[in-house]
Design a protein around this motif. Structure first.
Motif, mmCIF file in Angstrom:
data_model
loop_
_atom_site.group_PDB
_atom_site.id
_atom_site.type_symbol
_atom_site.label_atom_id
_atom_site.label_comp_id
_atom_site.label_asym_id
_atom_site.label_seq_id
_atom_site.Cartn_x
_atom_site.Cartn_y
_atom_site.Cartn_z
ATOM 1 N N THR A 1 0.797 -1.227 0.000
ATOM 2 C CA THR A 1 0.000 0.000 0.000
ATOM 3 C C THR A 1 0.830 1.276 0.000
ATOM 4 O OG1 THR A 1 -0.150 -0.005 2.430
ATOM 5 C CG2 THR A 1 -1.892 -1.158 1.218
ATOM 6 N N TYR A 2 2.091 1.175 0.399
ATOM 7 C CA TYR A 2 2.973 2.345 0.430
ATOM 8 C C TYR A 2 4.031 2.231 -0.674
ATOM 9 C CZ TYR A 2 1.178 3.841 4.987
ATOM 10 O OH TYR A 2 0.371 4.275 6.008
ATOM 11 N N LYS A 3 4.201 3.303 -1.434
ATOM 12 C CA LYS A 3 5.257 3.307 -2.447
ATOM 13 C C LYS A 3 6.633 3.238 -1.794
ATOM 14 C CE LYS A 3 2.704 5.852 -5.999
ATOM 15 N NZ LYS A 3 2.643 7.090 -6.834
ATOM 16 N N LYS A 4 6.733 3.855 -0.628
ATOM 17 C CA LYS A 4 8.009 3.856 0.087
ATOM 18 C C LYS A 4 7.747 3.803 1.580
ATOM 19 C CE LYS A 4 12.432 6.295 0.428
ATOM 20 N NZ LYS A 4 13.214 7.484 -0.011
ATOM 21 N N LEU A 5 8.394 2.849 2.261
ATOM 22 C CA LEU A 5 8.308 2.727 3.701
ATOM 23 C C LEU A 5 9.641 3.123 4.329
ATOM 24 C CD1 LEU A 5 6.486 -0.726 4.046
ATOM 25 C CD2 LEU A 5 5.581 1.485 4.788
ATOM 26 N N PRO A 6 9.628 3.588 5.581
ATOM 27 C CA PRO A 6 10.887 3.947 6.245
ATOM 28 C C PRO A 6 11.654 2.726 6.752
ATOM 29 C CG PRO A 6 9.048 4.346 7.725
ATOM 30 C CD PRO A 6 8.455 3.959 6.402
ATOM 31 N N TYR A 7 11.210 1.542 6.382
ATOM 32 C CA TYR A 7 11.872 0.314 6.812
ATOM 33 C C TYR A 7 11.623 -0.784 5.776
ATOM 34 C CZ TYR A 7 7.045 -0.640 8.165
ATOM 35 O OH TYR A 7 5.678 -0.785 8.142
ATOM 36 N N ASP A 8 12.495 -1.781 5.775
ATOM 37 C CA ASP A 8 12.320 -2.975 4.957
ATOM 38 C C ASP A 8 12.020 -4.133 5.903
ATOM 39 O OD1 ASP A 8 12.682 -5.381 3.529
ATOM 40 O OD2 ASP A 8 14.054 -4.423 2.122
ATOM 41 N N PRO A 9 10.828 -4.734 5.823
ATOM 42 C CA PRO A 9 10.477 -5.804 6.764
ATOM 43 C C PRO A 9 11.437 -6.983 6.739
ATOM 44 C CG PRO A 9 8.527 -5.049 5.583
ATOM 45 C CD PRO A 9 9.706 -4.414 4.913
ATOM 46 N N LEU A 10 12.122 -7.193 5.621
ATOM 47 C CA LEU A 10 12.988 -8.366 5.484
ATOM 48 C C LEU A 10 14.416 -8.121 5.947
ATOM 49 C CD1 LEU A 10 11.800 -9.720 2.020
ATOM 50 C CD2 LEU A 10 10.995 -10.349 4.304
ATOM 51 N N THR A 11 14.891 -6.883 5.882
ATOM 52 C CA THR A 11 16.283 -6.616 6.235
ATOM 53 C C THR A 11 16.460 -5.784 7.503
ATOM 54 O OG1 THR A 11 16.345 -4.644 4.805
ATOM 55 C CG2 THR A 11 16.987 -6.753 3.815
ATOM 56 N N ASP A 12 15.478 -4.963 7.833
ATOM 57 C CA ASP A 12 15.610 -4.089 9.005
ATOM 58 C C ASP A 12 15.099 -4.732 10.289
ATOM 59 O OD1 ASP A 12 16.781 -2.024 7.565
ATOM 60 O OD2 ASP A 12 14.843 -1.171 6.994
ATOM 61 N N LEU A 13 14.393 -5.858 10.157
ATOM 62 C CA LEU A 13 13.839 -6.556 11.309
ATOM 63 C C LEU A 13 14.276 -8.017 11.291
ATOM 64 C CD1 LEU A 13 10.126 -5.318 11.179
ATOM 65 C CD2 LEU A 13 12.046 -4.222 12.306
ATOM 66 N N THR B 1 2.095 -12.043 3.350
ATOM 67 C CA THR B 1 2.454 -10.991 2.401
ATOM 68 C C THR B 1 1.962 -11.353 1.003
ATOM 69 O OG1 THR B 1 4.428 -10.431 3.698
ATOM 70 C CG2 THR B 1 4.362 -9.654 1.427
ATOM 71 N N GLU B 2 2.130 -12.607 0.624
ATOM 72 C CA GLU B 2 1.683 -13.064 -0.693
ATOM 73 C C GLU B 2 0.155 -13.118 -0.778
ATOM 74 O OE1 GLU B 2 3.695 -16.784 -1.019
ATOM 75 O OE2 GLU B 2 5.640 -15.869 -1.525
ATOM 76 N N LYS B 3 -0.499 -13.452 0.332
ATOM 77 C CA LYS B 3 -1.959 -13.540 0.352
ATOM 78 C C LYS B 3 -2.610 -12.176 0.158
ATOM 79 C CE LYS B 3 -5.742 -14.223 3.663
ATOM 80 N NZ LYS B 3 -6.119 -14.653 5.026
ATOM 81 N N TRP B 4 -2.049 -11.154 0.838
ATOM 82 C CA TRP B 4 -2.708 -9.863 0.852
ATOM 83 C C TRP B 4 -2.429 -9.021 -0.392
ATOM 84 C CZ3 TRP B 4 -6.643 -8.107 3.577
ATOM 85 C CH2 TRP B 4 -6.995 -8.805 4.730
ATOM 86 N N GLY B 5 -1.408 -9.357 -1.155
ATOM 87 C CA GLY B 5 -1.105 -8.584 -2.357
ATOM 88 C C GLY B 5 -2.286 -8.475 -3.307
ATOM 89 N N PRO B 6 -2.879 -9.605 -3.734
ATOM 90 C CA PRO B 6 -4.025 -9.531 -4.656
ATOM 91 C C PRO B 6 -5.248 -8.858 -4.043
ATOM 92 C CG PRO B 6 -3.044 -11.738 -4.639
ATOM 93 C CD PRO B 6 -2.431 -10.982 -3.501
ATOM 94 N N ILE B 7 -5.449 -9.027 -2.721
ATOM 95 C CA ILE B 7 -6.610 -8.415 -2.074
ATOM 96 C C ILE B 7 -6.469 -6.894 -2.101
ATOM 97 C CG2 ILE B 7 -7.870 -8.155 0.098
ATOM 98 C CD1 ILE B 7 -7.024 -10.999 0.801
ATOM 99 N N VAL B 8 -5.279 -6.403 -1.749
ATOM 100 C CA VAL B 8 -5.042 -4.954 -1.759
ATOM 101 C C VAL B 8 -5.207 -4.396 -3.167
ATOM 102 C CG1 VAL B 8 -3.298 -3.171 -1.414
ATOM 103 C CG2 VAL B 8 -3.531 -5.012 0.259
ATOM 104 N N LYS B 9 -4.714 -5.124 -4.147
ATOM 105 C CA LYS B 9 -4.821 -4.675 -5.545
ATOM 106 C C LYS B 9 -6.271 -4.594 -5.975
ATOM 107 C CE LYS B 9 -3.072 -5.603 -10.200
ATOM 108 N NZ LYS B 9 -2.225 -6.511 -11.031
ATOM 109 N N ALA B 10 -7.076 -5.587 -5.580
ATOM 110 C CA ALA B 10 -8.482 -5.605 -5.950
ATOM 111 C C ALA B 10 -9.245 -4.451 -5.309
ATOM 112 C CB ALA B 10 -9.110 -6.943 -5.561
ATOM 113 N N ILE B 11 -8.893 -4.144 -4.055
ATOM 114 C CA ILE B 11 -9.550 -3.028 -3.368
ATOM 115 C C ILE B 11 -9.106 -1.690 -3.963
ATOM 116 C CG2 ILE B 11 -9.642 -1.781 -1.148
ATOM 117 C CD1 ILE B 11 -9.594 -4.492 0.234
ATOM 118 N N GLY B 12 -7.847 -1.641 -4.409
ATOM 119 C CA GLY B 12 -7.347 -0.423 -5.035
ATOM 120 C C GLY B 12 -6.867 0.624 -4.059
ATOM 121 N N PHE B 13 -6.605 0.201 -2.820
ATOM 122 C CA PHE B 13 -6.156 1.155 -1.810
ATOM 123 C C PHE B 13 -4.644 1.385 -1.896
ATOM 124 C CE2 PHE B 13 -4.137 1.942 2.303
ATOM 125 C CZ PHE B 13 -4.803 3.069 2.733
ATOM 126 N N THR B 14 -4.259 2.648 -1.777
ATOM 127 C CA THR B 14 -2.850 2.999 -1.572
ATOM 128 C C THR B 14 -2.810 4.003 -0.432
ATOM 129 O OG1 THR B 14 -2.824 4.910 -3.072
ATOM 130 C CG2 THR B 14 -2.356 2.736 -4.040
#
Length: 327
Positions: free
Chosen positions: A104-116, A311-324
């Motif tokens: 939903t965010y074009k840019k986050l202040p963190y990377d969930p995979l590398t910063d945590l 993360t993989e599950k919610w990608g298509p749901i967010v896209k379908a809703i169209g929220f950013t």
């Protein structure tokens, strides 16, 4: 034997007596901060405080909850990102900030995979959808609420603990299922949203089931539905969305514990062992149950795998809703 040699020998024997080699022993932690991104009194805060109480002593000499509310949990995650990775700072966060925000965010202040660094699951739970005094007492189900919204479009709204979170999207999907355009109101946590619900400022709130429990007895908050595959054991009198005719509307979430991205394997192992022991304590389990939370721990690898799946599950749901985040 010189004094220096005696000291070295004594230290070595002390290490052996403790059942571990002297070299590589984990340093003791003086002060533990459990960083939480949501307001006091809510489910995230409850988990943080329960664990702080039980980690003070076995894990660290003292433990406090460091509340960094705001930006939908991002401030807390950013605070952990810049913390020293020595085990003195732990983050407790909902999955939403790590598995949904990247969609939903074009840019986050963190990377969930590398910063945590994942440590352990904390709790799992269902969502609930509730209404307040703005909605007539005759409305007892979600379909009835949606009909009320159609008749009262100016009041067709709902709040959630954060824009772009699971509760937010549950509300959006409920509206879409009933072909109702419900306006979303984002808050800094579930409890501020529920207070506005009780005050009649908003019609409904989508939030973790446990957030509503303390308010149900007063009658000003009425839980209409839960989001599990079966009825929630904490509110068995409330029907699920599936029971109310909303096919495939099954959603749950979890809170997890994380260390900074550069935490060593030893630091992670020590934190994981302490958290798992705390979550197995009967007082912790019952205390969390009072807030509608099911205590559940995991290995770091299991938590990483669960986040990947969500993360993989919610990608298509967010896209379908169209929220950013900018929408």
């Amino acid at each position: 034997m010189t004094n220096n040699r005696r000291q070295i020998l004594q230290l070595a024997l002390t290490g052996l007596a403790a059942g571990m080699p002297l070299i590589g022993r984990a340093q003791s932690i003086e002060n533990l901060k459990i960083i939480s991104g949501f307001a006091a009194g809510g489910t995230v805060d409850t988990l943080a405080r329960r664990l702080a109480t039980h980690l003070a002593g076995p894990y660290a000499k003292s433990a406090i909850v460091d509340t960094r509310a705001g930006a939908g949990g991002q401030i807390a995650i950013s605070a952990l990102k810049t913390s020293v990775p020595d085990g003195g700072s732990l983050l407790v966060t909902p999955m939403s900030m790590l598995g949904i925000y990247p969609h939903t965010y074009k840019k986050l202040p963190y990377d969930p995979l590398t910063d945590l660094t994942p440590v352990s699951l904390g709790v799992v739970f269902d969502m609930g959808f509730a209404v307040g005094p703005m909605v007539p007492a005759t409305v007892k189900t979600v379909p009835e609420f949606l009909e009320w919204c159609k008749a009262n479009p100016n009041n067709a709204n709902f709040g959630s603990p954060a824009p772009g979170s699971v509760p937010h999207f549950v509300g959006e999907l409920i509206g879409r299922a009933g072909k109702v355009d419900m306006r979303h109101v984002g808050f800094r946590g579930s409890q501020p949203a529920i207070l506005d619900l009780i005050g009649g400022q908003i019609a409904a709130v989508s939030a973790p089931v446990g957030e509503f429990l303390q308010h149900l007895s007063g009658g000003k908050v009425r839980l209409l539905a839960t989001t599990g595959t079966t009825r929630n054991k904490f509110v068995p009198g409330t029907g699920t969305l599936i029971e109310q005719g909303m096919k495939d509307m099954v959603f749950g979430e979890w809170f997890g514990f994380y260390l900074p991205g550069k935490a060593s394997a030893d630091v992670v192992a020590k934190a994981n062992a302490a958290i798992r022991a705390a979550l197995a304590d009967k007082d912790v389990v019952s205390g969390l149950a009072a807030m509608g939370l099911e205590a559940k721990s995991s290995s770091p690898a299991e938590l990483a795998a669960i986040l990947k799946t969500d993360t993989e599950k919610w990608g298509p749901i967010v896209k379908a809703i169209g929220f950013t985040a900018e929408s």
